[in-house]
Design an enzyme around this catalytic site. Structure first.
Site, PDB file in Angstrom:
ATOM      1  N   SER A   1      35.011  53.137  47.327  1.00  0.00           N
ATOM      2  CA  SER A   1      35.691  52.131  46.502  1.00  0.00           C
ATOM      3  C   SER A   1      35.567  52.440  45.332  1.00  0.00           C
ATOM      4  O   SER A   1      36.328  51.737  44.247  1.00  0.00           O
ATOM      5  CB  SER A   1      35.203  50.846  46.885  1.00  0.00           C
TER       6      SER A   1
ATOM      7  N   GLU B   1      37.063  35.523  36.863  1.00  0.00           N
ATOM      8  CA  GLU B   1      35.503  35.568  37.098  1.00  0.00           C
ATOM      9  C   GLU B   1      35.253  36.732  37.141  1.00  0.00           C
ATOM     10  O   GLU B   1      35.857  37.635  37.566  1.00  0.00           O
ATOM     11  CB  GLU B   1      35.311  34.586  38.324  1.00  0.00           C
TER      12      GLU B   1
ATOM     13  N   LYS C   1      39.913  48.136  42.318  1.00  0.00           N
ATOM     14  CA  LYS C   1      40.047  46.593  41.835  1.00  0.00           C
ATOM     15  C   LYS C   1      41.280  46.520  40.861  1.00  0.00           C
ATOM     16  O   LYS C   1      42.102  45.717  40.803  1.00  0.00           O
ATOM     17  CB  LYS C   1      38.919  46.065  40.939  1.00  0.00           C
TER      18      LYS C   1
HETATM   19  C1  LIG Z   1      33.788  44.834  43.401  1.00  0.00           C
HETATM   20  C2  LIG Z   1      33.515  46.345  44.067  1.00  0.00           C
HETATM   21  C3  LIG Z   1      33.266  46.138  45.607  1.00  0.00           C
HETATM   22  C4  LIG Z   1      33.146  44.922  46.501  1.00  0.00           C
HETATM   23  O1  LIG Z   1      34.448  44.120  46.489  1.00  0.00           O
HETATM   24  P1  LIG Z   1      35.423  44.122  47.791  1.00  0.00           P
HETATM   25  O2  LIG Z   1      36.288  43.080  47.425  1.00  0.00           O
HETATM   26  O3  LIG Z   1      34.781  43.764  49.064  1.00  0.00           O
HETATM   27  O4  LIG Z   1      36.131  45.373  47.886  1.00  0.00           O
HETATM   28  C5  LIG Z   1      33.155  47.281  46.503  1.00  0.00           C
HETATM   29  N1  LIG Z   1      33.054  48.613  45.651  1.00  0.00           N
HETATM   30  C6  LIG Z   1      33.281  48.584  44.244  1.00  0.00           C
HETATM   31  C7  LIG Z   1      33.348  49.947  43.655  1.00  0.00           C
HETATM   32  C8  LIG Z   1      33.392  47.293  43.438  1.00  0.00           C
HETATM   33  O5  LIG Z   1      33.595  47.417  42.198  1.00  0.00           O
END
Ligand SMILES: *Cc1c(COP(=O)(O)O)cnc(C)c1O
Length: 395
Positions: free
Chosen positions: A379, A113, A91
């Protein structure tokens, strides 16, 4: 149906996207639309962003060859380690880019948000870095569930505003942030956390996250001798880490794209967040996309064990990738995700975020050949999910 995957001049991916906004926001969104491409392609902007990505975020994030996972699934599996970024997820790539943009547009007040609090923390972090006022809207229910992230945001100097309308979760926090933006159009910039919202947000966020696939290209070339994989796998909430992972390969037919959405307790239950499987066309937060809704068009409350994937919409790019069959979309249950998280932990010594565990679970749904190269984006890291993991571990 168009097989073009970049946004068109009206903000559409095929029939999805656009900017369905109240009149009062028109000037704001229009100014952003007219400026974002010029600003992010400026040499000065690129230089500042590159330096911060390297020295502050810690990029490039490693592309790690997972030997034991590869043995288990019979393919060459690489993990793109977004979990190693500052603040623990992808993020920050987006919030850093958008705050530099906001500064160049002369804005002084940042709003955001947040659901689980991850985007709120990433926004509060860059606001501290840039000395900007920061207000984060968060549902009352989420504030209770995600107390540590609330404390982090406050320590970083942000004001967390509790939202008590609706179900008091992400959708309601987003509505409140949009309302704030309507009231403060001149000094305020709204940092959206995913590839959602009115055009140009989905395209802007995808571009800012595309650094993930640019690095994969370079790293695969040096480790594997070719700059493309056979499969790219990522989880999808709103779609930003998947968009970043796929971006450079959208038009490369050699690469199969796999998106994992959260099925919760299962797509045949009413406890799910699998928007692409269960949603119908509708409008949510300024975008025409797939939406989980009742027969008469009321948006339904999604459910997933992972707080980052329970959004009742989906970015318009991903709705289009699914409609054109460019991406295969798998619905992964809580149970499958948790099993995949424990498996990665034991095989590779990496505790993933629950969201990322959905992408890892996709490995078990596919059949690979030994020579095939698979890149899975991790992610985020699992620290924030330890309470959930410990509860399940001791059951
Ligand atoms: C917020 C988040 C997501 C989901 O958001 P996307 O916009 O679909 O990438 C996925 N993995 C993590 C670790 C997150 O914090």
């Amino acid at each position: 149906m168009t097989m073009e995957y970049n946004v068109d001049e009206n903000g559409y991916y095929g029939t999805f996207g656009g900017a369905y906004i109240p009149e009062i926001l028109y000037a704001n969104v229009e100014t952003l639309r007219n400026n974002y491409l010029n600003i992010i392609s400026e040499e000065g902007f690129q230089k500042e962003l590159d330096t911060l990505m390297r020295d502050y975020v810690g990029r490039p994030s490693p592309l790690y060859y997972a030997r034991r996972l590869s043995e288990k699934y019979g393919a060459k599996i690489y993990l793109k380690r977004e979990d190693l970024n500052h603040t623990g997820a992808h993020k920050i790539n987006n919030t850093l880019g958008q705050i530099l943009l906001a500064r160049r547009m002369g804005k002084t007040r940042i709003i955001a948000e947040t659901g689980a609090g991850q985007h709120g923390v990433a926004t509060a972090t860059v606001c501290a870095l840039m000395n900007m006022q920061c207000i984060v809207y968060m549902g009352e229910t989420d504030i209770r569930r995600q107390h540590l992230n609330v404390q982090k945001m406050q320590m970083l100097g942000a004001e967390v505003r509790s939202v008590t309308s609706g179900n008091k979760t992400l959708k309601d926090a987003t509505n409140e942030a949009i309302r704030d933006w309507c009231c403060n159009p001149s000094d305020t910039y709204y940092i959206i956390g995913s590839t959602v919202g009115p055009h140009p947000y989905p395209d802007m966020v995808a571009r800012l996250q595309s650094i993930i696939s640019r690095e994969i290209k370079r790293q695969l070339f040096s480790q594997q001798g070719r700059d493309y994989p056979d499969y790219l796998v990522a989880c999808v909430g709103g779609g930003s880490n998947a968009a970043g992972t796929f971006y450079e390969y959208l038009r490369d037919d050699r690469v199969k794209l796999v998106a994992a959405e959260a099925a919760g307790l299962g797509i045949d239950t009413d406890q799910s967040a699998a928007t692409i499987h269960l949603g119908r066309k509708g409008i949510i937060h300024g975008s025409r996309t797939l939406v989980m809704q009742t027969e008469d068009g009321q948006i339904t409350e999604p459910y997933s064990i992972s707080a980052g994937l329970d959004y009742p919409g989906i970015g318009p790019l991903h709705a289009h990738l699914a409609a054109t069959h460019r991406a295969e979309v798998l619905a992964v249950t809580d149970r499958q995700a948790v099993d995949a998280a424990f498996e990665l932990t034991r095989l590779e010594g990496i505790i993933p975020a629950l969201e990322s565990a959905h992408a890892l679970a996709a490995l078990g749904c596919k059949k690979f050949r030994p020579e095939e190269v698979v890149v899975v984006t991790v992610s985020g890291r699992g620290d924030k999910d330890m309470e959930t993991y410990v509860k399940l571990f001791n059951r």
